[in-house]
Write an enzyme that holds these catalytic residues in place. Structure first.
Site, short mmCIF file in Angstrom:
data_model
loop_
_atom_site.label_atom_id
_atom_site.label_comp_id
_atom_site.label_asym_id
_atom_site.label_seq_id
_atom_site.Cartn_x
_atom_site.Cartn_y
_atom_site.Cartn_z
N LYS A 120 0.84 -1.21 0.00
CA LYS A 120 0.00 0.00 0.00
C LYS A 120 0.87 1.26 0.00
O LYS A 120 0.61 2.20 -0.74
CB LYS A 120 -0.92 0.03 1.23
N ARG B 53 -9.44 1.25 8.96
CA ARG B 53 -9.07 -0.14 9.23
C ARG B 53 -10.18 -0.93 9.89
O ARG B 53 -10.01 -2.10 10.22
CB ARG B 53 -7.86 -0.19 10.16
N ARG C 65 11.63 -2.01 10.92
CA ARG C 65 10.57 -1.49 11.78
C ARG C 65 10.38 -2.40 12.98
O ARG C 65 10.41 -3.62 12.84
CB ARG C 65 9.27 -1.39 10.98
N ARG D 289 11.85 -6.70 5.08
CA ARG D 289 11.68 -5.28 4.74
C ARG D 289 12.53 -4.38 5.64
O ARG D 289 12.50 -4.51 6.86
CB ARG D 289 10.20 -4.91 4.92
N ARG E 285 -0.46 -8.64 13.55
CA ARG E 285 -0.99 -7.64 12.59
C ARG E 285 -1.85 -8.31 11.53
O ARG E 285 -2.88 -7.78 11.12
CB ARG E 285 0.17 -6.88 11.93
P1 ADP Z 1 0.94 -2.19 8.15
O1 ADP Z 1 -0.23 -1.83 7.29
O2 ADP Z 1 2.09 -2.68 7.35
O3 ADP Z 1 0.59 -3.09 9.29
P2 ADP Z 1 1.15 0.57 9.09
O4 ADP Z 1 2.40 1.32 8.99
O5 ADP Z 1 0.02 0.98 8.21
O6 ADP Z 1 1.55 -0.94 8.85
O7 ADP Z 1 0.61 0.60 10.60
C1 ADP Z 1 1.44 0.27 11.69
C2 ADP Z 1 0.63 0.25 12.98
O8 ADP Z 1 0.03 1.53 13.23
C3 ADP Z 1 -0.54 -0.73 13.01
O9 ADP Z 1 -0.15 -2.04 13.34
C4 ADP Z 1 -1.43 -0.09 14.10
O10 ADP Z 1 -0.93 -0.34 15.39
C5 ADP Z 1 -1.25 1.39 13.83
N1 ADP Z 1 -2.27 1.90 12.88
C6 ADP Z 1 -2.07 2.31 11.61
N2 ADP Z 1 -3.21 2.73 11.05
C7 ADP Z 1 -4.17 2.60 11.98
C8 ADP Z 1 -5.58 2.86 12.02
N3 ADP Z 1 -6.25 3.34 10.96
N4 ADP Z 1 -6.26 2.59 13.16
C9 ADP Z 1 -5.62 2.11 14.24
N5 ADP Z 1 -4.31 1.82 14.27
C10 ADP Z 1 -3.57 2.07 13.16
#
Ligand code: ADP
Length: 223
Positions: free
Chosen positions: A13, A88, A157, A124, A168
């Protein structure tokens, strides 16, 4: 126009959002990046978010919704924007509609298997300066761990550890996947196979965006 990128962690994404931004000029808004910045800056919100992020759980809706709202109300989003990692869950989807009720919206779901997600996330690495994404299986990169674009240090990360990756993915299947049916019901859901190369996936995404954009123009011409 609003583009929502759906898909499990590791589906690309962020990468595709950057490519969309370069080609179409729609800023990419990454919920994860916004939250990581708050953590880095040690704001009180960042400290609250960190605990959930380290465990691979979603942060509370109230923490992320205001941040997204502030971002999408900025000038550069007036012609359109891409969301990566938001919404999400269904409640965030409802909030988004209240924050900004756009006419033209397309949801692009980048589909990959759990196996691919685990493989990609475990190898990654990201640039600590410009956030470019690398696959550390490349021999030249694994030696000096420096960004090819800006020379910044490559880091892994904290939530790309095996046990957090599993969590996740579980959160994705239990909560985020419900959005597929939600957006199918609205008639704006499109799926692309994310297992192919970056450029092939991008071509598929471009064709979806172009169709949706042309439809928007046709509607504008009628009104
Ligand atoms: P990925 O999609 O690869 O898991 P992201 O960088 O998008 O990683 O998100 C990392 C973390 O940030 C998530 O595991 C969550 O803890 C938090 N997070 C990101 N976006 C949201 C959201 N819309 N609502 C709640 N938590 C979020």
């Amino acid at each position: 126009m609003r583009i929502i990128l759906l898909g499990p962690p590791g589906s690309g994404k962020g990468t595709q959002g950057n490519l969309i931004e370069n080609k179409f000029g729609f800023p990419k808004i990454s919920a994860g990046d916004i939250l990581r910045k708050a953590v880095e800056e040690e704001t009180s919100l960042g400290m609250k978010a960190k605990e959930s992020m380290d465990k691979g759980e979603l942060v509370k809706d109230s923490l992320i919704i205001d941040l997204i709202k502030q971002r999408i109300h900025k000038q550069d989003c007036r012609n359109g924007y891409t969301l990566d990692g938001f919404p999400r869950n269904i409640s965030q989807a409802h909030s988004l509609e209240k924050i900004d009720a756009v006419q033209n919206e397309v949801v692009i779901d980048i589909r990959i298997s759990d196996r691919t997600a685990i493989e990609r996330l475990s190898s990654r690495w990201i640039c600590s300066e410009c956030h470019s994404i690398y696959n550390i299986d490349r021999e030249d990169l694994s030696k000096n761990k420096r960004c090819e674009r800006c020379g910044g240090k490559l880091i892994q990360r904290g939530d790309d550890k095996p046990e957090v990756i599993k969590k996740r993915l579980a959160v994705y299947h239990n909560e985020t996947e419900k959005l597929i049916q939600y957006y199918k019901n609205k008639g704006i859901y499109r799926a692309v196979d994310g297992q192919s190369s970056r450029d092939i996936v991008f071509k598929r995404i471009c064709s979806i965006i172009n169709k949706s954009y042309n439809k928007e123009k046709e509607l504008e011409a009628l009104t």
